[in-house]
Design a protein around this motif. Sequence first.
Motif, PDB file in Angstrom:
ATOM      1  N   TYR A  87      -7.821   1.574  -0.331  1.00  0.00           N
ATOM      2  CA  TYR A  87      -7.533   0.485   0.078  1.00  0.00           C
ATOM      3  C   TYR A  87      -6.862   0.598   1.256  1.00  0.00           C
ATOM      4  N   ARG A  88      -6.162   1.734   1.703  1.00  0.00           N
ATOM      5  CA  ARG A  88      -5.733   2.051   3.316  1.00  0.00           C
ATOM      6  C   ARG A  88      -6.825   2.001   4.039  1.00  0.00           C
ATOM      7  N   TYR A 132      -8.390  -1.447   4.580  1.00  0.00           N
ATOM      8  CA  TYR A 132      -7.581  -2.328   5.676  1.00  0.00           C
ATOM      9  C   TYR A 132      -7.643  -1.921   6.948  1.00  0.00           C
ATOM     10  N   LEU A 163       0.864  -1.347  -0.249  1.00  0.00           N
ATOM     11  CA  LEU A 163       0.028  -0.173   0.173  1.00  0.00           C
ATOM     12  C   LEU A 163       0.932   1.376   0.099  1.00  0.00           C
TER      13      LEU A 163
END
Length: 291
Positions: free
Chosen positions: A104-105, A108, A94
């Motif tokens: 995406y960060r 997660y 990432l």
Amino acid sequence: MNAFFYKDSTWAVIFLLPHLLLFLAFMLLPVIGSFVLSFANWDMLSPIEWVGFGNYSELFNDEIFVEVFWNTIIFTAVSVPVGIFISLLLAVALNQKIRGIKFYRVAYFLPVISSMVAVAIIWQWIYNPEYGFLNYLLGLFGINGPNWLSSQTWALPAVILTSIWKNLGFNMLIFLAGLQGIPESYYEASELDGASVIQKFFHITVPLLSPTTFFVTIMSLINSFQVFDTVYLMTGGGPGRASSVIVHYLYQSGFEYFRMGYASAMAYVLFFLVLVITIFQFWRQKRKNVY
């Protein structure tokens, strides 16, 4: 000048006093009180009975405590290195310049800020032996999945997996901050020397992330020894004591069996265990930096 000094000191005391009073009432006094209580028997109704080191000697002869102690060691020995390794790989992935990287960060990191109750319900559904998603996936490969949370063998691994998933985003975020502090010039120079991706990872990324890894390791160790909510919500420590850990047994001893002195002794055994491991990690890190 002295007048200004005393005036500033007075205002400093005034602003600090509420915090100091709260710290005294809810932190320092309970810590001292629990330490004193660890040398006594008390059920919150009867008078306090002093027993000296009786609680501690009973603790190390308690088969249940020995079992939950080893469960805690297994939980820590698996969840900490696996969680750190996966979170480091995620952070590296990432840290790339790809489209949608912020999404995406956030994705997660979401489990970290999610309620443990909600997480427990979701994972109980995933582990369900009849219609759970995990057993469905195993069935696609012809594997008959177990009754995860009711199995003496698989209850603790199931709790460990859930805990790793829940805390992955926090460690990933710390590693990501560390990665962004590494100058790009190091990687550019290594590319000129013909270094591969794996060589750059092990010879640049891992060494320069050593302080970050140390911090993540210490925090992960402390959190893993103090795990409670995951066990309490998902298995209740069962079946039997298969997934019970020290803090869960401590809670039961104090608030279900009303053995406050025994629970306090257990808390201080856990405290000294974490303290010794933390001091060892600091010594190891200091020695590593010297050499």
